[in-house]
Design a protein around this motif. Structure first.
Motif, PDB file in Angstrom:
ATOM      1  N   ILE A 139      38.137 -68.583  13.498  1.00 25.51           N
ATOM      2  CA  ILE A 139      38.870 -67.654  14.357  1.00 25.51           C
ATOM      3  C   ILE A 139      39.870 -68.491  15.140  1.00 25.51           C
ATOM      4  N   ILE A 140      41.147 -68.210  14.952  1.00 26.79           N
ATOM      5  CA  ILE A 140      42.202 -68.975  15.607  1.00 26.79           C
ATOM      6  C   ILE A 140      42.722 -68.138  16.770  1.00 26.79           C
ATOM      7  N   ALA A 141      42.676 -68.704  17.985  1.00 31.70           N
ATOM      8  CA  ALA A 141      43.019 -67.924  19.181  1.00 31.70           C
ATOM      9  C   ALA A 141      43.756 -68.784  20.199  1.00 31.70           C
ATOM     10  N   LYS A 142      44.435 -68.084  21.126  1.00 30.64           N
ATOM     11  CA  LYS A 142      45.110 -68.718  22.255  1.00 30.64           C
ATOM     12  C   LYS A 142      44.491 -68.185  23.539  1.00 30.64           C
ATOM     13  N   GLN A 143      44.152 -69.077  24.435  1.00 29.69           N
ATOM     14  CA  GLN A 143      43.622 -68.679  25.734  1.00 29.69           C
ATOM     15  C   GLN A 143      44.735 -67.980  26.524  1.00 29.69           C
ATOM     16  N   ASN A 144      44.397 -66.880  27.169  1.00 31.86           N
ATOM     17  CA  ASN A 144      45.382 -66.192  27.996  1.00 31.86           C
ATOM     18  C   ASN A 144      45.716 -67.042  29.217  1.00 31.86           C
ATOM     19  N   LYS A 145      47.005 -67.063  29.571  1.00 29.78           N
ATOM     20  CA  LYS A 145      47.406 -67.796  30.768  1.00 29.78           C
ATOM     21  C   LYS A 145      47.047 -66.972  31.995  1.00 29.78           C
ATOM     22  N   PRO A 146      46.282 -67.552  32.916  1.00 30.24           N
ATOM     23  CA  PRO A 146      45.923 -66.808  34.126  1.00 30.24           C
ATOM     24  C   PRO A 146      47.121 -66.677  35.058  1.00 30.24           C
ATOM     25  N   GLU A 147      47.094 -65.632  35.876  1.00 34.51           N
ATOM     26  CA  GLU A 147      48.187 -65.420  36.816  1.00 34.51           C
ATOM     27  C   GLU A 147      48.171 -66.451  37.939  1.00 34.51           C
ATOM     28  N   LYS A 148      46.966 -66.826  38.360  1.00 36.30           N
ATOM     29  CA  LYS A 148      46.843 -67.740  39.484  1.00 36.30           C
ATOM     30  C   LYS A 148      45.814 -68.815  39.155  1.00 36.30           C
ATOM     31  N   VAL A 149      46.219 -70.078  39.321  1.00 32.80           N
ATOM     32  CA  VAL A 149      45.325 -71.208  39.085  1.00 32.80           C
ATOM     33  C   VAL A 149      45.366 -72.097  40.314  1.00 32.80           C
ATOM     34  N   ILE A 150      44.194 -72.489  40.782  1.00 32.01           N
ATOM     35  CA  ILE A 150      44.070 -73.375  41.924  1.00 32.01           C
ATOM     36  C   ILE A 150      43.671 -74.762  41.430  1.00 32.01           C
ATOM     37  N   CYS A 151      44.361 -75.777  41.933  1.00 29.01           N
ATOM     38  CA  CYS A 151      44.072 -77.160  41.552  1.00 29.01           C
ATOM     39  C   CYS A 151      42.706 -77.564  42.114  1.00 29.01           C
ATOM     40  N   PRO A 152      41.802 -78.074  41.247  1.00 31.52           N
ATOM     41  CA  PRO A 152      40.484 -78.490  41.747  1.00 31.52           C
ATOM     42  C   PRO A 152      40.535 -79.779  42.572  1.00 31.52           C
ATOM     43  N   TYR A 153      41.659 -80.488  42.532  1.00 30.38           N
ATOM     44  CA  TYR A 153      41.782 -81.759  43.243  1.00 30.38           C
ATOM     45  C   TYR A 153      42.334 -81.598  44.660  1.00 30.38           C
TER      46      TYR A 153
END
Length: 136
Positions: A23-37
């Motif tokens: 199964i070949i797939a692309k992860q959906n890009k999230p609207e908001k991502v917070i840096c864990p660092y």
């Protein structure tokens, strides 16, 4: 192409061989991502090269793999990181579904040996032993 839906990803293609399914797939890009660092909101995201993850068998003794293009984010602090996905078990090359299936088999409701559990899940016996120790 058969309709396969994955939560958090878009299926691009499904390839069937004699003994396996990819199964070949692309992860959906999230609207908001917070840096864990640093905790800042990240706006720069791109897709990485597809990584292959072992999945639980769809049909009896038919190996199933998920080739997933993950989203990588780069923060203004200079750090890059892969955006978490609910599809994969982080720290291994298996899907969350396969990890859950192995955990179910470890409850051993049928009195299966390690090798029988490994054959049922489509993984090696070493993987079952590691899961029993809690390393996986």
């Amino acid at each position: 192409m058969e309709k396969i839906k994955l939560r958090g990803a878009q299926v691009v293609d499904v390839e069937k061989n004699v003994d396996s399914v990819y199964i070949i797939a692309k992860q959906n890009k999230p609207e908001k991502v917070i840096c864990p660092y640093c905790g800042a909101e990240v706006t720069r995201m791109r897709y990485t090269k597809a990584r292959t993850y072992k999945d639980s068998p769809i049909m009896y003794y038919m190996d199933t793999y998920l080739a997933l293009q993950r989203v990588e984010a780069k923060c203004q602090c200079g750090k890059s990181f892969t955006v978490p996905s609910a599809l994969v078990h982080e720290g291994s090359r298996m899907t969350g579904t396969l990890k859950s299936y192995i955990d179910f088999l470890l409850t051993n409701p049928y009195g299966l040996s390690n090798q029988e559990m490994a054959d049922e899940a489509g993984v090696s016996e070493k993987t079952i032993r590691r899961a029993k120790k809690g390393v996986l």
